[in-house]
Motif scaffolding. Structure first.
Motif, PDB file in Angstrom:
ATOM      1  N   THR A  35       0.469  -1.191  -0.043  1.00  0.00           N
ATOM      2  CA  THR A  35      -0.031  -0.093   0.270  1.00  0.00           C
ATOM      3  C   THR A  35       0.543   1.467   0.176  1.00  0.00           C
ATOM      4  O   THR A  35       1.844   1.115   0.713  1.00  0.00           O
ATOM      5  CB  THR A  35      -1.106  -0.311   1.339  1.00  0.00           C
ATOM      6  OG1 THR A  35      -1.626   1.367   1.141  1.00  0.00           O
ATOM      7  CG2 THR A  35      -0.381  -0.247   2.538  1.00  0.00           C
ATOM      8  N   SER A  48      -0.640   4.222   1.183  1.00  0.00           N
ATOM      9  CA  SER A  48      -1.487   5.020   1.893  1.00  0.00           C
ATOM     10  C   SER A  48      -0.294   5.108   3.082  1.00  0.00           C
ATOM     11  O   SER A  48       0.536   5.004   3.857  1.00  0.00           O
ATOM     12  CB  SER A  48      -2.117   3.920   2.794  1.00  0.00           C
ATOM     13  OG  SER A  48      -3.092   4.542   4.279  1.00  0.00           O
ATOM     14  N   LEU A  49      -1.000   6.740   3.514  1.00  0.00           N
ATOM     15  CA  LEU A  49      -0.193   7.894   3.823  1.00  0.00           C
ATOM     16  C   LEU A  49      -0.275   7.702   6.035  1.00  0.00           C
ATOM     17  O   LEU A  49      -0.415   8.819   6.502  1.00  0.00           O
ATOM     18  CB  LEU A  49       0.948   9.068   3.736  1.00  0.00           C
ATOM     19  CG  LEU A  49       1.335   9.100   2.711  1.00  0.00           C
ATOM     20  CD1 LEU A  49       1.368  10.355   1.760  1.00  0.00           C
ATOM     21  CD2 LEU A  49       3.007   8.090   2.622  1.00  0.00           C
ATOM     22  N   TRP A  50      -2.356   7.168   5.380  1.00  0.00           N
ATOM     23  CA  TRP A  50      -2.208   8.020   7.307  1.00  0.00           C
ATOM     24  C   TRP A  50      -1.945   6.704   8.206  1.00  0.00           C
ATOM     25  O   TRP A  50      -0.658   6.273   7.486  1.00  0.00           O
ATOM     26  CB  TRP A  50      -3.753   6.918   7.260  1.00  0.00           C
ATOM     27  CG  TRP A  50      -4.851   7.296   6.147  1.00  0.00           C
ATOM     28  CD1 TRP A  50      -5.370   6.909   4.422  1.00  0.00           C
ATOM     29  CD2 TRP A  50      -5.719   8.069   6.436  1.00  0.00           C
ATOM     30  NE1 TRP A  50      -6.160   7.444   4.625  1.00  0.00           N
ATOM     31  CE2 TRP A  50      -6.343   8.209   5.128  1.00  0.00           C
ATOM     32  CE3 TRP A  50      -5.615   9.408   7.380  1.00  0.00           C
ATOM     33  CZ2 TRP A  50      -7.793   9.592   4.401  1.00  0.00           C
ATOM     34  CZ3 TRP A  50      -6.580  10.100   7.313  1.00  0.00           C
ATOM     35  CH2 TRP A  50      -7.327  10.916   5.800  1.00  0.00           C
ATOM     36  N   SER A  51      -1.614   7.718   9.343  1.00  0.00           N
ATOM     37  CA  SER A  51      -1.421   6.969  10.857  1.00  0.00           C
ATOM     38  C   SER A  51      -1.302   5.719  10.527  1.00  0.00           C
ATOM     39  O   SER A  51      -1.844   5.062  10.613  1.00  0.00           O
ATOM     40  CB  SER A  51      -1.730   8.155  11.647  1.00  0.00           C
ATOM     41  OG  SER A  51      -1.444   7.882  13.142  1.00  0.00           O
ATOM     42  N   ALA A  52      -0.402   5.528  10.349  1.00  0.00           N
ATOM     43  CA  ALA A  52       0.297   3.791  11.005  1.00  0.00           C
ATOM     44  C   ALA A  52       1.014   3.718  12.496  1.00  0.00           C
ATOM     45  O   ALA A  52       2.135   4.130  12.119  1.00  0.00           O
ATOM     46  CB  ALA A  52      -0.203   3.166  10.017  1.00  0.00           C
ATOM     47  N   ILE A  97       7.165   5.391   5.650  1.00  0.00           N
ATOM     48  CA  ILE A  97       6.105   5.740   4.537  1.00  0.00           C
ATOM     49  C   ILE A  97       6.523   5.545   3.414  1.00  0.00           C
ATOM     50  O   ILE A  97       5.347   5.688   3.047  1.00  0.00           O
ATOM     51  CB  ILE A  97       6.658   7.243   4.482  1.00  0.00           C
ATOM     52  CG1 ILE A  97       7.936   7.997   4.358  1.00  0.00           C
ATOM     53  CG2 ILE A  97       5.989   7.632   6.263  1.00  0.00           C
ATOM     54  CD1 ILE A  97       7.956   9.423   3.996  1.00  0.00           C
ATOM     55  N   ARG A 139       4.733  -0.570   2.986  1.00  0.00           N
ATOM     56  CA  ARG A 139       4.133  -0.094   4.069  1.00  0.00           C
ATOM     57  C   ARG A 139       2.877  -1.387   3.251  1.00  0.00           C
ATOM     58  O   ARG A 139       3.024  -1.898   2.103  1.00  0.00           O
ATOM     59  CB  ARG A 139       3.140   1.132   3.963  1.00  0.00           C
ATOM     60  CG  ARG A 139       3.981   1.483   5.064  1.00  0.00           C
ATOM     61  CD  ARG A 139       3.133   2.944   5.229  1.00  0.00           C
ATOM     62  NE  ARG A 139       2.951   3.802   6.400  1.00  0.00           N
ATOM     63  CZ  ARG A 139       2.033   4.319   6.878  1.00  0.00           C
ATOM     64  NH1 ARG A 139       1.905   4.913   6.781  1.00  0.00           N
ATOM     65  NH2 ARG A 139       3.074   5.116   7.922  1.00  0.00           N
ATOM     66  N   GLU A 153      -0.691  -3.291   3.874  1.00  0.00           N
ATOM     67  CA  GLU A 153      -2.073  -3.236   4.327  1.00  0.00           C
ATOM     68  C   GLU A 153      -2.629  -4.956   4.675  1.00  0.00           C
ATOM     69  O   GLU A 153      -2.643  -5.853   3.713  1.00  0.00           O
ATOM     70  CB  GLU A 153      -2.782  -2.934   3.560  1.00  0.00           C
ATOM     71  CG  GLU A 153      -4.422  -2.655   4.192  1.00  0.00           C
ATOM     72  CD  GLU A 153      -5.475  -2.115   3.210  1.00  0.00           C
ATOM     73  OE1 GLU A 153      -5.633  -0.596   3.369  1.00  0.00           O
ATOM     74  OE2 GLU A 153      -5.703  -2.532   2.157  1.00  0.00           O
ATOM     75  N   LYS A 166      -8.641  -3.124   8.520  1.00  0.00           N
ATOM     76  CA  LYS A 166      -8.019  -2.887   8.535  1.00  0.00           C
ATOM     77  C   LYS A 166      -6.313  -2.409   8.719  1.00  0.00           C
ATOM     78  O   LYS A 166      -6.829  -1.703  10.051  1.00  0.00           O
ATOM     79  CB  LYS A 166      -7.311  -2.325   7.227  1.00  0.00           C
ATOM     80  CG  LYS A 166      -8.566  -2.883   5.528  1.00  0.00           C
ATOM     81  CD  LYS A 166      -8.577  -1.776   4.732  1.00  0.00           C
ATOM     82  CE  LYS A 166      -9.386  -1.896   3.340  1.00  0.00           C
ATOM     83  NZ  LYS A 166     -10.106  -0.791   2.569  1.00  0.00           N
TER      84      LYS A 166
END
Length: 136
Positions: free
Chosen positions: A86, A88-92, A97, A100, A102, A110
């Protein structure tokens, strides 16, 4: 069996966080604002703690995703449906960065993670649940 996978840490993420603190640090020192400087110092120490305390443990058919005391997710490996790359740059709970993955489990829940040894991590999951769809 218990296997712990540390989070991959991109150098860009700590640099991004620390670079945002340079100007306030200089200002707080110049203005002798020790409370603000203390808060920034605490923030830096806490960020380092989170980077160091982020890992993914496979044990007793459970995937445990941990990031300090803030995140503690337990995923039954039998419920994992897919693992995919993924952007995705959403906080995780991930120290990377750019690299990643998912994990989709149960009813489309998720979690985005970044194990340092991604291939070994996925291989361990597949040993316990060969039905996981993997797209890396």
């Amino acid at each position: 069996m218990r296997k712990v996978f540390k989070s991959k840490i991109d150098i860009a993420l700590p640099i991004l966080i620390l670079s945002g603190m340079i100007a306030p640090t200089v200002m707080f020192i110049r203005e002798k604002e020790w409370t603000g400087l203390g808060i920034l110092a605490f923030t830096i120490v806490f960020s380092v703690y989170l980077f160091m305390a982020t890992d993914y443990t496979i044990s007793n058919d459970i995937l445990r995703v941990r990031s300090g005391f803030l995140v503690n997710i337990k995923v039954p490996i039998a419920t994992i449906q897919s693992v995919s790359k993924t952007d995705s740059l959403w906080s995780a709970p991930a120290g990377s960065i750019t690299d990643r993955i998912e994990v989709v489990y149960e009813n489309s829940k998720k979690v985005v993670i970044s194990p340092k040894e991604k291939e070994d991590f996925v291989a361990e999951l597949l040993k316990l649940n060969p039905n996981i769809v993997v797209t890396l």
